[in-house]
Design a protein around this motif. Structure first.
Motif, PDB file in Angstrom:
ATOM      1  N   ASN A  52       0.711  -1.325   0.151  1.00 48.05           N
ATOM      2  CA  ASN A  52      -0.094   0.023  -0.210  1.00 48.05           C
ATOM      3  C   ASN A  52       0.799   1.200   0.219  1.00 48.05           C
ATOM      4  OD1 ASN A  52      -2.386  -1.497  -0.009  1.00 48.05           O
ATOM      5  ND2 ASN A  52      -2.559  -1.478   2.426  1.00 48.05           N
TER       6      ASN A  52
ATOM      7  N   ASN B 216       9.349  -0.618  -6.524  1.00 47.01           N
ATOM      8  CA  ASN B 216       8.834   0.647  -6.717  1.00 47.01           C
ATOM      9  C   ASN B 216       9.757   1.418  -7.567  1.00 47.01           C
ATOM     10  OD1 ASN B 216       8.474   3.723  -5.982  1.00 47.01           O
ATOM     11  ND2 ASN B 216       6.505   2.798  -6.278  1.00 47.01           N
TER      12      ASN B 216
ATOM     13  N   TYR C 112       4.036   1.629  -1.243  1.00 46.64           N
ATOM     14  CA  TYR C 112       4.856   1.998  -2.566  1.00 46.64           C
ATOM     15  C   TYR C 112       3.851   1.767  -3.760  1.00 46.64           C
ATOM     16  CZ  TYR C 112       8.584   2.117   0.749  1.00 46.64           C
ATOM     17  OH  TYR C 112       9.419   2.611   1.967  1.00 46.64           O
ATOM     18  N   HIS C 113       2.544   1.201  -3.567  1.00 46.79           N
ATOM     19  CA  HIS C 113       1.737   0.964  -4.560  1.00 46.79           C
ATOM     20  C   HIS C 113       2.338   0.028  -5.604  1.00 46.79           C
ATOM     21  CE1 HIS C 113      -0.146   4.726  -3.530  1.00 46.79           C
ATOM     22  NE2 HIS C 113       0.731   5.479  -3.560  1.00 46.79           N
TER      23      HIS C 113
END
Length: 203
Positions: free
Chosen positions: A49, A123, A51-52
């Motif tokens: 969540n 990421n 670092y997507h």
């Protein structure tokens, strides 16, 4: 917090710095994978969540890299769950966060820190090093190969020029990209990609 995580936390607080090079128990059984990864789900979800990053990708890399063993250490000094090398990925993430130096070995044996650094590195690969790759599945494949072999090693098999390499990748289908990777990079990178994809598709 599970009992296992609590035990590891106590070990870290006591300053344990022993490195255990435990043999990996690699299985393609979905239940075994879930059981192995279960203890780290809280840290994985938080990092995903933050670092997507695709949660399944983090889990797949952890399983292939260490079989969920937070004390795993390779002969090349890759450490912990996501097998972070302090002098490469560790330095990159420290620099990204405005820190000097590199993470300590003891830090990398900490599951929370290890997963945070490893996910931040994924990421970095996707949002900077491999930026421009349009197909999400191909980007996932490229990320996996870059994680184990480095972005430069991946892109140079397409072209010495990064922009040209990205353009060439964008002309490929998922299948042709996979076939190209299977022919050109090191055998280690190719086998690693296959393993991670198999795990990813299972979980």
């Amino acid at each position: 917090m599970t009992l296992k995580i609590l035990i590891f936390s106590i070990i870290f607080m006591l300053g344990c710095n022993k490195s255990l090079n435990i043999k990996k128990n690699f299985s393609l059984n979905k239940k075994q994978i879930e059981k192995t990864i279960y203890h780290w789900n809280y840290f994985i979800k938080n990092a995903a969540n933050k670092y997507h990053v695709d949660e399944k990708l983090i889990k797949s890399i952890i399983y292939v890299e260490s079989s969920g063993n937070p004390f795993a250490k390779s002969t090349s000094n890759a450490i912990g769950l996501m097998q972070i090398k302090p002098s490469t990925a560790g330095v990159d993430i420290y620099r990204l966060n405005g820190k000097k130096g590199q993470p300590s070995i003891q830090e990398l044996y900490n599951p929370k820190i290890n997963i945070n650094i490893g996910t931040s590195y994924i990421n970095l690969l996707q949002k900077k090093n491999l930026i421009g790759i349009k197909n999400k599945e191909i980007l996932r494949y490229a990320t996996i190969v870059s994680y184990v072999n480095g972005t430069s090693a991946l892109l140079k098999i397409f072209s010495k020029n990064k922009s040209t390499a990205i353009k060439m990748i964008n002309t490929m289908t998922k299948k042709t990209f996979f076939q190209y990777i299977n022919k050109h990079p090191s055998k280690q990178a190719s086998n690693y990609l296959k393993k991670v994809i198999k795990i990813y598709n299972l979980i």
